[in-house]
Design a protein around this motif. Sequence first.
Motif, PDB file in Angstrom:
ATOM      1  N   PHE A  42     -26.941  19.872 -32.329  1.00  0.00           N
ATOM      2  CA  PHE A  42     -26.866  18.536 -32.926  1.00  0.00           C
ATOM      3  C   PHE A  42     -25.826  18.459 -34.034  1.00  0.00           C
ATOM      4  O   PHE A  42     -25.530  17.379 -34.535  1.00  0.00           O
ATOM      5  CB  PHE A  42     -28.233  18.092 -33.456  1.00  0.00           C
ATOM      6  CG  PHE A  42     -28.808  18.969 -34.530  1.00  0.00           C
ATOM      7  CD1 PHE A  42     -28.347  18.897 -35.828  1.00  0.00           C
ATOM      8  CD2 PHE A  42     -29.830  19.864 -34.237  1.00  0.00           C
ATOM      9  CE1 PHE A  42     -28.881  19.701 -36.822  1.00  0.00           C
ATOM     10  CE2 PHE A  42     -30.368  20.671 -35.221  1.00  0.00           C
ATOM     11  CZ  PHE A  42     -29.890  20.593 -36.520  1.00  0.00           C
ATOM     12  N   HIS A 224     -32.758  17.114 -29.261  1.00  0.00           N
ATOM     13  CA  HIS A 224     -32.145  15.894 -29.758  1.00  0.00           C
ATOM     14  C   HIS A 224     -30.868  15.653 -28.958  1.00  0.00           C
ATOM     15  O   HIS A 224     -30.096  16.596 -28.740  1.00  0.00           O
ATOM     16  CB  HIS A 224     -31.756  16.012 -31.233  1.00  0.00           C
ATOM     17  CG  HIS A 224     -32.906  16.231 -32.148  1.00  0.00           C
ATOM     18  ND1 HIS A 224     -32.740  16.528 -33.482  1.00  0.00           N
ATOM     19  CD2 HIS A 224     -34.244  16.194 -31.944  1.00  0.00           C
ATOM     20  CE1 HIS A 224     -33.916  16.686 -34.046  1.00  0.00           C
ATOM     21  NE2 HIS A 224     -34.843  16.487 -33.136  1.00  0.00           N
ATOM     22  N   ARG A 226     -28.173  13.503 -29.917  1.00  0.00           N
ATOM     23  CA  ARG A 226     -27.390  12.634 -30.794  1.00  0.00           C
ATOM     24  C   ARG A 226     -25.961  12.517 -30.266  1.00  0.00           C
ATOM     25  O   ARG A 226     -25.500  13.364 -29.506  1.00  0.00           O
ATOM     26  CB  ARG A 226     -27.386  13.192 -32.208  1.00  0.00           C
ATOM     27  CG  ARG A 226     -28.761  13.263 -32.845  1.00  0.00           C
ATOM     28  CD  ARG A 226     -28.702  13.933 -34.199  1.00  0.00           C
ATOM     29  NE  ARG A 226     -30.037  14.104 -34.758  1.00  0.00           N
ATOM     30  CZ  ARG A 226     -30.295  14.802 -35.852  1.00  0.00           C
ATOM     31  NH1 ARG A 226     -29.320  15.397 -36.511  1.00  0.00           N
ATOM     32  NH2 ARG A 226     -31.536  14.915 -36.295  1.00  0.00           N
ATOM     33  N   ARG A 230     -24.870  14.732 -27.230  1.00  0.00           N
ATOM     34  CA  ARG A 230     -25.362  14.047 -26.032  1.00  0.00           C
ATOM     35  C   ARG A 230     -24.379  14.165 -24.865  1.00  0.00           C
ATOM     36  O   ARG A 230     -24.751  14.544 -23.754  1.00  0.00           O
ATOM     37  CB  ARG A 230     -25.615  12.571 -26.358  1.00  0.00           C
ATOM     38  CG  ARG A 230     -26.160  11.761 -25.188  1.00  0.00           C
ATOM     39  CD  ARG A 230     -26.269  10.285 -25.549  1.00  0.00           C
ATOM     40  NE  ARG A 230     -26.935   9.559 -24.483  1.00  0.00           N
ATOM     41  CZ  ARG A 230     -28.250   9.392 -24.399  1.00  0.00           C
ATOM     42  NH1 ARG A 230     -29.038   9.888 -25.321  1.00  0.00           N
ATOM     43  NH2 ARG A 230     -28.780   8.722 -23.394  1.00  0.00           N
ATOM     44  N   TYR A 252     -34.920   9.698 -22.105  1.00  0.00           N
ATOM     45  CA  TYR A 252     -34.191   9.383 -23.334  1.00  0.00           C
ATOM     46  C   TYR A 252     -33.619   7.972 -23.346  1.00  0.00           C
ATOM     47  O   TYR A 252     -33.467   7.379 -24.425  1.00  0.00           O
ATOM     48  CB  TYR A 252     -33.045  10.386 -23.527  1.00  0.00           C
ATOM     49  CG  TYR A 252     -33.508  11.743 -24.011  1.00  0.00           C
ATOM     50  CD1 TYR A 252     -33.600  12.026 -25.364  1.00  0.00           C
ATOM     51  CD2 TYR A 252     -33.864  12.736 -23.107  1.00  0.00           C
ATOM     52  CE1 TYR A 252     -34.034  13.263 -25.817  1.00  0.00           C
ATOM     53  CE2 TYR A 252     -34.299  13.978 -23.539  1.00  0.00           C
ATOM     54  CZ  TYR A 252     -34.382  14.241 -24.891  1.00  0.00           C
ATOM     55  OH  TYR A 252     -34.811  15.463 -25.338  1.00  0.00           O
ATOM     56  N   ARG A 255     -31.474   6.572 -26.248  1.00  0.00           N
ATOM     57  CA  ARG A 255     -31.948   7.067 -27.543  1.00  0.00           C
ATOM     58  C   ARG A 255     -31.525   8.510 -27.779  1.00  0.00           C
ATOM     59  O   ARG A 255     -31.242   9.257 -26.842  1.00  0.00           O
ATOM     60  CB  ARG A 255     -33.469   6.967 -27.624  1.00  0.00           C
ATOM     61  CG  ARG A 255     -34.030   5.560 -27.450  1.00  0.00           C
ATOM     62  CD  ARG A 255     -35.550   5.577 -27.530  1.00  0.00           C
ATOM     63  NE  ARG A 255     -36.120   6.433 -26.497  1.00  0.00           N
ATOM     64  CZ  ARG A 255     -36.415   6.032 -25.265  1.00  0.00           C
ATOM     65  NH1 ARG A 255     -36.192   4.770 -24.915  1.00  0.00           N
ATOM     66  NH2 ARG A 255     -36.940   6.870 -24.388  1.00  0.00           N
ATOM     67  N   ALA A 256     -31.534   8.903 -29.039  1.00  0.00           N
ATOM     68  CA  ALA A 256     -31.228  10.289 -29.393  1.00  0.00           C
ATOM     69  C   ALA A 256     -32.440  11.191 -29.241  1.00  0.00           C
ATOM     70  O   ALA A 256     -32.292  12.408 -29.132  1.00  0.00           O
ATOM     71  CB  ALA A 256     -30.697  10.357 -30.835  1.00  0.00           C
ATOM     72  N   TYR A 257     -33.634  10.611 -29.245  1.00  0.00           N
ATOM     73  CA  TYR A 257     -34.860  11.400 -29.244  1.00  0.00           C
ATOM     74  C   TYR A 257     -35.734  11.036 -28.054  1.00  0.00           C
ATOM     75  O   TYR A 257     -35.769   9.882 -27.616  1.00  0.00           O
ATOM     76  CB  TYR A 257     -35.650  11.174 -30.538  1.00  0.00           C
ATOM     77  CG  TYR A 257     -34.872  11.502 -31.786  1.00  0.00           C
ATOM     78  CD1 TYR A 257     -34.803  12.810 -32.250  1.00  0.00           C
ATOM     79  CD2 TYR A 257     -34.200  10.507 -32.483  1.00  0.00           C
ATOM     80  CE1 TYR A 257     -34.081  13.121 -33.391  1.00  0.00           C
ATOM     81  CE2 TYR A 257     -33.470  10.808 -33.621  1.00  0.00           C
ATOM     82  CZ  TYR A 257     -33.408  12.119 -34.070  1.00  0.00           C
ATOM     83  OH  TYR A 257     -32.687  12.422 -35.187  1.00  0.00           O
TER      84      TYR A 257
END
Length: 307
Positions: A42, A224, A226, A230, A252, A255-257
């Motif tokens: 990340f 994650h 992000r 990603r 996901y 989204r990042a999470y």
Amino acid sequence: MALEAEETVVSVEPLGLEAALYDITTGTGDFIAAGVVSHNCFARRTHEYLDLDSGADFDSKIVVKVNAAERVRRELAAPRWRGEHIAMGTNVDCYQRAEGRYRLMPGILEALRDAANPFSILTKGSLILRDLPLLLEARERTEVGTAVSVGFVDRELWRLVEPGTPAPDRRLEVCAALNEAGIGCGVLMGPVLPYLTDSPQQLEAAVRRIAEAGATSVSAITLHLRPGAREWFLAWLRRHHPELVAAYARLYGGRAYAPREFQDRIAARVRDLAERHGIGHRAPRPIRRPTSAPARRTAPEQLTLPT
């Protein structure tokens, strides 16, 4: 370590820890260093602070603050510094391969030891054992904590996802060595990769190995995704596990999470396994603390290390 006025905390996530965390290695890009190729890291986007990209530049270029130890000592001596806990390695690993050449950490640890300033270190590297004598000296004067990052113990998957990093079993050997020496070491079990390392059998295997290493604690973090990480992780997924691309898109979205209930389910399983294997039940060795402890702020802040 002066706090930039425009910098604010944008999100806080529970990690199963109760100490306030301070990262002296990042914040303005003063100490940005990759050194390993981790498709799920990340921290990739931090390279953009210095107009480098989070892809090929992250994998191949490092920027080192060679006077870091000198600056840390000066900042710790400043009247404005109140002796807060400092966490190193929370964004970029301070014991990556570049540290073998630049040897910045011994000077940083000496400064923290001399100031009796509490600190902790999170690493994937084995180089931390080089500095074990300094950690023991610091422990005589202040609180010292360590943790290694081990998200899974599948060696084949490790070679694909985290090339250039020490193998998971080597990191657990580091954990065992630190605990044996009297430096408490826990494990940050991250990232847990959905559909790749989150089966009951895989989680059981990882927690069992973590327990065998004598870890003082274990906390699980689901992957994650992000920006920066990603793009690179999903590209890796398309190459090596195309059958999971649709499942990740559903989990996901944009989204990042992963959804909170998914994260909570993984965390609960790891907590149950940790309890079953007795992680955290060993009494830590007593720590000798300074007679006059400095005042502590309770809210964590992102710090910078001036030039």
